[in-house]
Motif scaffolding. Structure first.
Motif, PDB file in Angstrom:
ATOM      1  N   ASP A  56       0.694  -9.053  -1.188  1.00  0.00           N
ATOM      2  CA  ASP A  56       0.621  -9.888  -2.383  1.00  0.00           C
ATOM      3  C   ASP A  56      -0.167  -9.245  -3.517  1.00  0.00           C
ATOM      4  O   ASP A  56      -0.144  -9.751  -4.628  1.00  0.00           O
ATOM      5  N   PHE A  58      -3.234  -9.208  -4.346  1.00  0.00           N
ATOM      6  CA  PHE A  58      -4.204 -10.105  -4.971  1.00  0.00           C
ATOM      7  C   PHE A  58      -5.437  -9.346  -5.446  1.00  0.00           C
ATOM      8  O   PHE A  58      -5.875  -9.502  -6.591  1.00  0.00           O
ATOM      9  N   LEU A  77      -1.875 -11.924 -10.898  1.00  0.00           N
ATOM     10  CA  LEU A  77      -2.410 -13.023 -10.091  1.00  0.00           C
ATOM     11  C   LEU A  77      -1.374 -14.127  -9.893  1.00  0.00           C
ATOM     12  O   LEU A  77      -1.261 -14.695  -8.809  1.00  0.00           O
ATOM     13  N   ILE A  78      -0.608 -14.411 -10.933  1.00  0.00           N
ATOM     14  CA  ILE A  78       0.432 -15.443 -10.814  1.00  0.00           C
ATOM     15  C   ILE A  78       1.504 -15.001  -9.819  1.00  0.00           C
ATOM     16  O   ILE A  78       1.932 -15.774  -8.955  1.00  0.00           O
ATOM     17  N   LYS A  79       1.928 -13.739  -9.915  1.00  0.00           N
ATOM     18  CA  LYS A  79       2.943 -13.233  -8.974  1.00  0.00           C
ATOM     19  C   LYS A  79       2.384 -13.146  -7.558  1.00  0.00           C
ATOM     20  O   LYS A  79       3.093 -13.362  -6.576  1.00  0.00           O
ATOM     21  N   SER A  80       1.092 -12.826  -7.437  1.00  0.00           N
ATOM     22  CA  SER A  80       0.454 -12.784  -6.121  1.00  0.00           C
ATOM     23  C   SER A  80       0.486 -14.161  -5.462  1.00  0.00           C
ATOM     24  O   SER A  80       0.779 -14.298  -4.269  1.00  0.00           O
ATOM     25  N   SER A  81       0.191 -15.170  -6.246  1.00  0.00           N
ATOM     26  CA  SER A  81       0.255 -16.541  -5.734  1.00  0.00           C
ATOM     27  C   SER A  81       1.688 -16.917  -5.351  1.00  0.00           C
ATOM     28  O   SER A  81       1.923 -17.587  -4.339  1.00  0.00           O
ATOM     29  N   GLU A  82       2.636 -16.441  -6.140  1.00  0.00           N
ATOM     30  CA  GLU A  82       4.044 -16.723  -5.853  1.00  0.00           C
ATOM     31  C   GLU A  82       4.488 -16.068  -4.545  1.00  0.00           C
ATOM     32  O   GLU A  82       5.273 -16.642  -3.786  1.00  0.00           O
ATOM     33  N   ARG A  84       2.622 -15.546  -1.908  1.00  0.00           N
ATOM     34  CA  ARG A  84       2.097 -16.360  -0.805  1.00  0.00           C
ATOM     35  C   ARG A  84       2.892 -17.655  -0.633  1.00  0.00           C
ATOM     36  O   ARG A  84       3.175 -18.071   0.488  1.00  0.00           O
ATOM     37  N   GLN A  85       3.241 -18.284  -1.749  1.00  0.00           N
ATOM     38  CA  GLN A  85       3.980 -19.542  -1.669  1.00  0.00           C
ATOM     39  C   GLN A  85       5.374 -19.330  -1.089  1.00  0.00           C
ATOM     40  O   GLN A  85       5.829 -20.100  -0.241  1.00  0.00           O
ATOM     41  N   SER A  99       6.506  -9.721  -4.837  1.00  0.00           N
ATOM     42  CA  SER A  99       5.541  -8.681  -4.487  1.00  0.00           C
ATOM     43  C   SER A  99       5.746  -7.432  -5.333  1.00  0.00           C
ATOM     44  O   SER A  99       4.785  -6.836  -5.825  1.00  0.00           O
TER      45      SER A  99
END
Length: 137
Positions: A56, A58, A77-82, A84-85, A99
């Protein structure tokens, strides 16, 4: 009646049968051998192939956010959260795509941050040292 706690004999011998319902234990001091009845339990666990979650990035995006590539760090950070989701939802293809987008944002932010730092360093050098050489300061 006296209760004696015994451990199971884990070494391989004729008295040890791991698949039987009655498993013999170590002999007691009086020469008798005690048995332990273990119930057979069936579990609903099935072996499945574990697919690793895509990275991710992060920490990389956090590093970029702190050290100069502010808009790219936020996007990372937004793509990293995406990532994980989507991985938690089971969408591995979407997680891989997010990723790679997070990695692209982080690399762009790292390059942008480096260029900005070099530019600011050159600007400070011009202001401080060149003005002193000309006798203006």
């Amino acid at each position: 009646m006296e209760f004696i706690e015994l451990k199971r004999a884990y070494k391989r011998d004729d008295n040890y049968h791991p698949n039987s319902e009655t498993q013999p234990l170590l002999p007691v001091a009086n020469g008798k051998q005690m048995h332990c009845v273990t119930p057979t339990v069936q579990t609903g666990i099935h072996a499945s192939r574990v697919v690793p979650r895509p990275r991710d990035y992060f920490l990389f995006s956090l590093f970029v956010l702190i050290f100069g590539g502010l808009p790219f760090g936020i996007a990372g950070l937004i793509k990293s959260s995406e990532v994980r989701q989507r991985a938690a939802a089971g969408d591995l293809e979407g997680a891989k795509k997010a990723s790679s987008e997070a990695r692209f944002c982080c690399i762009c932010g790292l390059i942008t941050g480096f260029v900005v730092m070099v530019w600011i360093t050159g600007l400070i050098y011009n202001i401080v040292f060149l003005h002193r050489a000309n006798g203006e300061g």
